[in-house]
Design a protein around this motif. Structure first.
Motif, PDB file in Angstrom:
ATOM      1  N   SER A 157       0.834  -1.196   0.000  1.00  0.00           N
ATOM      2  CA  SER A 157       0.000   0.000   0.000  1.00  0.00           C
ATOM      3  C   SER A 157       0.870   1.248   0.000  1.00  0.00           C
ATOM      4  O   SER A 157       0.634   2.188  -0.741  1.00  0.00           O
ATOM      5  N   SER A 158       1.908   1.274   0.837  1.00  0.00           N
ATOM      6  CA  SER A 158       2.823   2.411   0.894  1.00  0.00           C
ATOM      7  C   SER A 158       3.580   2.562  -0.419  1.00  0.00           C
ATOM      8  O   SER A 158       3.804   3.667  -0.894  1.00  0.00           O
ATOM      9  N   LYS A 159       3.974   1.435  -1.026  1.00  0.00           N
ATOM     10  CA  LYS A 159       4.693   1.480  -2.299  1.00  0.00           C
ATOM     11  C   LYS A 159       3.803   2.037  -3.400  1.00  0.00           C
ATOM     12  O   LYS A 159       4.253   2.829  -4.227  1.00  0.00           O
ATOM     13  N   ILE A 165       1.423   4.248  -3.095  1.00  0.00           N
ATOM     14  CA  ILE A 165       1.349   5.695  -2.895  1.00  0.00           C
ATOM     15  C   ILE A 165       2.633   6.346  -3.385  1.00  0.00           C
ATOM     16  O   ILE A 165       2.603   7.335  -4.104  1.00  0.00           O
ATOM     17  N   THR A 166       3.783   5.801  -3.022  1.00  0.00           N
ATOM     18  CA  THR A 166       5.069   6.357  -3.426  1.00  0.00           C
ATOM     19  C   THR A 166       5.220   6.325  -4.943  1.00  0.00           C
ATOM     20  O   THR A 166       5.742   7.256  -5.539  1.00  0.00           O
ATOM     21  N   MET A 185       3.546   9.272  -6.644  1.00  0.00           N
ATOM     22  CA  MET A 185       4.011  10.605  -6.292  1.00  0.00           C
ATOM     23  C   MET A 185       4.817  11.201  -7.444  1.00  0.00           C
ATOM     24  O   MET A 185       5.781  10.602  -7.900  1.00  0.00           O
ATOM     25  N   LYS A 201       7.504  14.465   1.246  1.00  0.00           N
ATOM     26  CA  LYS A 201       7.067  13.109   0.949  1.00  0.00           C
ATOM     27  C   LYS A 201       6.053  12.613   1.981  1.00  0.00           C
ATOM     28  O   LYS A 201       5.006  12.075   1.627  1.00  0.00           O
ATOM     29  N   ALA A 202       6.345  12.801   3.251  1.00  0.00           N
ATOM     30  CA  ALA A 202       5.449  12.325   4.308  1.00  0.00           C
ATOM     31  C   ALA A 202       4.102  13.031   4.251  1.00  0.00           C
ATOM     32  O   ALA A 202       3.051  12.395   4.387  1.00  0.00           O
ATOM     33  N   GLU A 261       2.192  11.841   1.173  1.00  0.00           N
ATOM     34  CA  GLU A 261       1.689  10.485   1.391  1.00  0.00           C
ATOM     35  C   GLU A 261       0.419  10.496   2.240  1.00  0.00           C
ATOM     36  O   GLU A 261      -0.518   9.744   1.980  1.00  0.00           O
ATOM     37  N   LYS A 262       0.359  11.376   3.252  1.00  0.00           N
ATOM     38  CA  LYS A 262      -0.846  11.482   4.086  1.00  0.00           C
ATOM     39  C   LYS A 262      -2.030  11.953   3.244  1.00  0.00           C
ATOM     40  O   LYS A 262      -3.137  11.439   3.380  1.00  0.00           O
ATOM     41  N   MET A 297      -2.402  11.670  -0.044  1.00  0.00           N
ATOM     42  CA  MET A 297      -2.755  10.619  -0.999  1.00  0.00           C
ATOM     43  C   MET A 297      -3.455   9.452  -0.308  1.00  0.00           C
ATOM     44  O   MET A 297      -4.398   8.877  -0.853  1.00  0.00           O
ATOM     45  N   ALA A 298      -3.030   9.107   0.896  1.00  0.00           N
ATOM     46  CA  ALA A 298      -3.662   8.018   1.640  1.00  0.00           C
ATOM     47  C   ALA A 298      -5.113   8.363   1.982  1.00  0.00           C
ATOM     48  O   ALA A 298      -5.963   7.481   2.042  1.00  0.00           O
TER      49      ALA A 298
END
Length: 146
Positions: free
Chosen positions: A23-25, A27-28, A31, A67-68, A71-72, A74-75
């Motif tokens: 899931s994190s990948k 989102i990254t 970006m 980035k952080a 990511e928030k 986008m999540a």
């Protein structure tokens, strides 16, 4: 039976870790790369939209982790069109100059949406009618999402 339960727990834990990493990948991977812009040498015109700025006063920090924060956003599945970001500093050096002016430069993190979205308030953003990146905005990172 205990051995079976232990193996099952390990398997489920592994699946949980794998799912969260994927899931994190995702989102990254979505970006965009930042483009560096100069908003100070000439007047910068923002396209029409709804703008929100990150409230650094509520976090007691001047350090910006693009980035952080992205990511928030986008999540939360907030449909962002653009993001502009500038770090805070204790000095300002115009491009091509060797002279650094000692001033406190506030950080900026500005988000543009096509439609209002109050979910950004939960992430520390406030709506603004006058978008801008502040003083000493010679190096602004611009992320385009569309």
């Amino acid at each position: 039976m205990k051995k079976f339960l232990a193996i099952t727990q390990i398997f489920l834990f592994g699946m949980l870790i794998s799912t969260s990493c994927q899931s994190s990948k995702k989102i990254t991977d979505k970006m965009p790369e930042a483009v560096i812009e100069d908003h100070a040498s000439t007047e910068y015109t923002f396209k029409e939209g709804h703008f929100y700025t990150f409230d650094f006063g509520s976090t007691h920090t001047k350090v910006l982790d693009d980035k952080a924060l992205i990511e928030k956003i986008m999540a939360a599945k907030i449909p962002v069109t653009d993001i502009w970001s500038k770090n805070g500093a204790s000095g300002c050096r115009p491009p091509g100059s060797d002279l650094v002016m000692t001033v406190m430069v506030d950080p900026a993190f500005l988000v543009r949406l096509n439609k209002e979205d109050e979910r950004l308030s939960a992430l520390g953003f406030v709506k603004t009618e006058e978008p801008g990146t502040g003083d000493c905005a010679y190096v602004v990172r611009h992320y385009r999402f569309q």
